[in-house]
Write a protein that holds these residues in place. Structure first.
Motif, PDB file in Angstrom:
ATOM      1  N   ILE A   1      -5.604  -7.677 -41.667  1.00  0.00           N
ATOM      2  CA  ILE A   1      -6.825  -7.817 -40.678  1.00  0.00           C
ATOM      3  C   ILE A   1      -7.221  -9.164 -41.799  1.00  0.00           C
ATOM      4  O   ILE A   1      -8.445  -9.944 -40.916  1.00  0.00           O
ATOM      5  N   GLU A   2      -7.889  -8.614 -42.308  1.00  0.00           N
ATOM      6  CA  GLU A   2      -9.125  -8.571 -43.004  1.00  0.00           C
ATOM      7  C   GLU A   2      -9.341 -11.035 -43.017  1.00  0.00           C
ATOM      8  O   GLU A   2     -10.126 -11.546 -42.835  1.00  0.00           O
ATOM      9  N   ALA A   3      -8.233 -10.817 -43.742  1.00  0.00           N
ATOM     10  CA  ALA A   3      -7.543 -11.756 -44.166  1.00  0.00           C
ATOM     11  C   ALA A   3      -7.391 -12.788 -42.649  1.00  0.00           C
ATOM     12  O   ALA A   3      -7.100 -14.259 -43.252  1.00  0.00           O
ATOM     13  N   GLY A   4      -7.255 -12.443 -41.685  1.00  0.00           N
ATOM     14  CA  GLY A   4      -7.412 -13.209 -40.615  1.00  0.00           C
ATOM     15  C   GLY A   4      -5.841 -12.751 -40.045  1.00  0.00           C
ATOM     16  O   GLY A   4      -5.664 -13.707 -38.493  1.00  0.00           O
ATOM     17  N   ALA A   5      -4.817 -12.131 -39.850  1.00  0.00           N
ATOM     18  CA  ALA A   5      -3.869 -11.731 -38.715  1.00  0.00           C
ATOM     19  C   ALA A   5      -4.161 -11.017 -38.115  1.00  0.00           C
ATOM     20  O   ALA A   5      -5.098 -10.260 -37.665  1.00  0.00           O
ATOM     21  N   VAL A   6      -3.935 -11.506 -36.519  1.00  0.00           N
ATOM     22  CA  VAL A   6      -3.835 -11.067 -35.497  1.00  0.00           C
ATOM     23  C   VAL A   6      -4.013  -9.298 -35.341  1.00  0.00           C
ATOM     24  O   VAL A   6      -4.521  -8.769 -35.023  1.00  0.00           O
ATOM     25  N   GLU A   7      -2.158  -9.333 -36.306  1.00  0.00           N
ATOM     26  CA  GLU A   7      -2.214  -7.895 -35.970  1.00  0.00           C
ATOM     27  C   GLU A   7      -1.165  -7.811 -37.217  1.00  0.00           C
ATOM     28  O   GLU A   7      -0.910  -8.688 -37.806  1.00  0.00           O
ATOM     29  N   VAL A   8      -0.971  -6.503 -37.490  1.00  0.00           N
ATOM     30  CA  VAL A   8       0.282  -5.796 -38.381  1.00  0.00           C
ATOM     31  C   VAL A   8       0.987  -4.920 -37.295  1.00  0.00           C
ATOM     32  O   VAL A   8       1.341  -4.478 -36.750  1.00  0.00           O
TER      33      VAL A   8
END
Lengths: 308, 308
Positions: free
Chosen positions: B167-174
């Motif tokens: 998430i910190e790296a920019g994914a919107v969701e996991v």
């Protein structure tokens, strides 16, 4: 926490199979499963042998199973006469089906709800007369509790009412049976909660689930969430449904045992030993479909961690 | 309440099958499933065609699926290069696998955790540059989140940590993926709760479950209990596991759709129409095992009541 898996394969599994499993194979199956740690086995049914030849050796199986230390020996009885035979044979636990769908009851045991309640009352009196050193546990299985293949929807009010009448007539416990594989997890939660509220928490501890539509273990989980502590299951999901080719029968003992173990419940079962019991059934009934995924996939590498 | 079933059969199902399904059959499958009400389909994977010839037509499938109104078109990408191809093809949703087991990550995509996080950061930047009228949803699938066939147990702390880094790296969701079929319901509840607590409730909405040991729908139920609203599934449980003969692959779309429908969830899916889609896959891949119980058993008589 302890969960009891009650193996019903020798009764519910075999009952829908025409080929008769030899008595010695049944004994070997029961012995191996008990040795794997299964603590209760429904070994047969006291129906007339003319109707179900497969169940013709139930008295011998009860006698044999009673020689296995620590094993609870259960049988199904359709009526008072069956209960008398069960007691004479020495069964420790009797279960009688009371179908929530009256149409199903008339087809299955040729008795109305009122007639079945009378039968339950008579059996309760019989069981009450059992010697104090050999008490007999008497349970009523509320079959088609989640829906009926003839009537369709079964009103929850009807199930709750029948549960109350069964207890009032002298049953120690009721069990909710998804005879038709209609149950869904939301319904399981709702109905378990309602029946427990109606008859008392300690009067409903067990579910008899089928995996007809693949929801069996999800329904089991829903039951556990509501305080269910006994789950019927059949080795290899044996039995299937004669009216639905490809649809499996009872929930599969192997998969259920793995799920409970992985979740940290104590079942007393040695999973590796349990998996090996399949071989006995496969050899005795060559070609008979055996269900279950865990036996094919194998146990996960981190099983011990899960058990902790 | 609405639950999204994301059909992953054309990607995860086909990916483990050597025989290449013809492009026209894939299109017919996607079209029929969308017509049955399925709202999201993962149509393929942008891996090099030399590695997975089955996925060689993914760009054409994305273009085709984009012509179907209301359908979310998802693809898997293993790296930045795949993401560039996905965006060029017009995919609306990208998913990249970040394996919680680093050994598995190195085997699967030949990258360490640090390298994958860099990749995720680069893809997030790429996605951020997508035109405002065609936004792209970028998700990280935490594979082997429930255990690994190489490493065995995967520490929950590691999954939580990687979810945060993704998430910190920019994914919107996991998404939590049970790649190996190791998950059990207690673990699903625990891990969903922990990850949601760590990254925010709205950052974890989906589970990718396999039915390797028969626990798939029980795990799905556990996820629903914890607020999961998207479940991946594969028509006919297509795919299986090449290393476990007889063990099915993803949870079965048909059984999942029936369970959700019976429980009163809205999936938008017409169950009868969905069952018929199997025929397309069966004809295109003759002899390929298709899993699922509901298609064989049929829908229960009281289905409409359940839908109410």
């Amino acid at each position: 926490m302890t969960i009891l898996i009650s193996e019903v394969g020798p009764r519910d599994g075999l009952q829908s199979i025409d080929r008769i499993m030899p008595l010695e194979a049944k004994k070997a199956w029961i012995a191996a499963e008990a040795a794997a740690g299964v603590r209760e086995i429904e070994v047969g049914s006291f129906v007339p042998a003319s109707l179900l030849p497969q169940m013709g050796d139930t008295a011998e199986l009860v006698a044999y199973a009673n020689t296995i230390p620590g094993l609870a020996v259960a049988v199904l009885v359709p009526n008072l006469k069956g209960a008398e035979r069960a007691l004479a044979a020495g069964a420790g636990k009797l279960s009688i089906p009371l179908s929530a769908s009256e149409t199903h009851s008339l087809k299955n045991v040729r008795r109305s709800h009122d007639q079945m309640i009378d039968e339950i009352r008579a059996i309760a009196a019989l069981v009450a007369g059992a010697p104090a050193d050999r008490p007999v546990h008497f349970e009523v299985g509320l079959s088609t509790a989640f829906g009926c293949t003839i009537e369709g929807a079964v009103p929850e009010d009807k199930v709750v009412e029948l549960a109350g009448r069964a207890i009032e007539a002298g049953a120690v416990e009721v069990c909710l049976s998804d005879t038709t594989g209609y149950a869904d997890p939301a319904q399981v939660r709702r109905l378990v909660r309602r029946v427990k509220a109606a008859v008392g928490d300690e009067r409903l501890n067990s579910l008899h689930l089928h995996n007809t539509r693949g929801l069996g273990l999800a329904n089991a989980l829903a039951g556990l969430d509501e305080g269910i502590t006994t789950l019927d299951a059949s080795l290899g999901g044996l039995g299937g449904c004669p009216f639905a080719p490809g649809a499996s029968g009872n929930i599969v003992t192997e998969d259920l045992a793995f799920m409970l173990h992985a979740m940290g419940y104590d079942t007393g079962i040695d999973l590796d030993a349990l998996m090996k019991v399949r071989e006995i059934v496969a050899v005795a009934l060559p070609g008979e479909p055996l269900y279950g995924f865990t036996p094919d996939a194998g146990l996960p590498l981190d099983l011990d961690r899960r058990a902790a």
